[in-house]
Motif scaffolding. Structure first.
Motif, PDB file in Angstrom:
ATOM      1  N   LEU A  11       0.849  -1.187   0.000  1.00 28.64           N
ATOM      2  CA  LEU A  11       0.000   0.000   0.000  1.00 28.64           C
ATOM      3  C   LEU A  11       0.885   1.238   0.000  1.00 28.64           C
ATOM      4  N   THR A  91      -3.554   0.811  -9.202  1.00 31.02           N
ATOM      5  CA  THR A  91      -3.983  -0.195  -8.232  1.00 31.02           C
ATOM      6  C   THR A  91      -4.454  -1.451  -8.959  1.00 31.02           C
ATOM      7  N   GLN A 121      -0.316  -7.789  -4.789  1.00 25.78           N
ATOM      8  CA  GLN A 121      -1.253  -6.664  -4.780  1.00 25.78           C
ATOM      9  C   GLN A 121      -0.508  -5.338  -4.630  1.00 25.78           C
ATOM     10  N   THR A 123      -1.615  -1.377  -4.116  1.00 30.85           N
ATOM     11  CA  THR A 123      -2.710  -0.463  -3.847  1.00 30.85           C
ATOM     12  C   THR A 123      -2.159   0.943  -3.694  1.00 30.85           C
TER      13      THR A 123
END
Length: 126
Positions: A11, A91, A121, A123
């Motif tokens: 993130l 993202t 992932q 983000t």
């Protein structure tokens, strides 16, 4: 047979940088063209960047050109994706893929690749 493992996702805030890695198994890594793709929720998998086995040929999606850089270290059997100036639109789950061959024009096509990692992932959010 090639196994691929991505890492480095996380993130981050808009404008930040992030570096992804994709480690490969196998003895002939340098013969594999490597690609990075991404898939956002509800969207199709899309091409991000690709690099030939020797590293001499690279391709980028228009949306990331100038912000992302793909590279590889054949001695470490690893391909990298350096992502700068990240935007919320970046993202997605990022996948690496591998295929042998010299049809460099096919590198942006996800169906061309034989092997895929599980994804990591990324983000981008404030």
């Amino acid at each position: 047979q090639v196994q691929l493992v991505e890492s480095g996702g996380g993130l981050v805030q808009p404008g930040d940088s992030l570096s992804l890695s994709c480690a490969a198994s196998g003895r002939t890594f340098s013969s594999y063209n490597m690609g990075w793709f991404r898939q956002a929720p509800g969207k199709e998998r899309e091409f991000v960047a690709a690099i030939s086995g020797s590293g001499g040929s690279k391709r980028y999606a228009d949306s990331v050109r100038g912000r992302f850089t793909i590279s590889r270290d054949n001695a470490k059997k690893t391909v990298y994706l350096q992502m700068n100036s990240l935007e919320r639109e970046d993202t997605a789950v990022y996948f690496c893929a591998a295929r042998q061959g010299t049809e460099y024009g096919m590198m942006p096509a996800p169906d061309w690749y034989d092997y895929w990692g599980q994804g990591t992932q990324v983000t981008v959010s404030s």
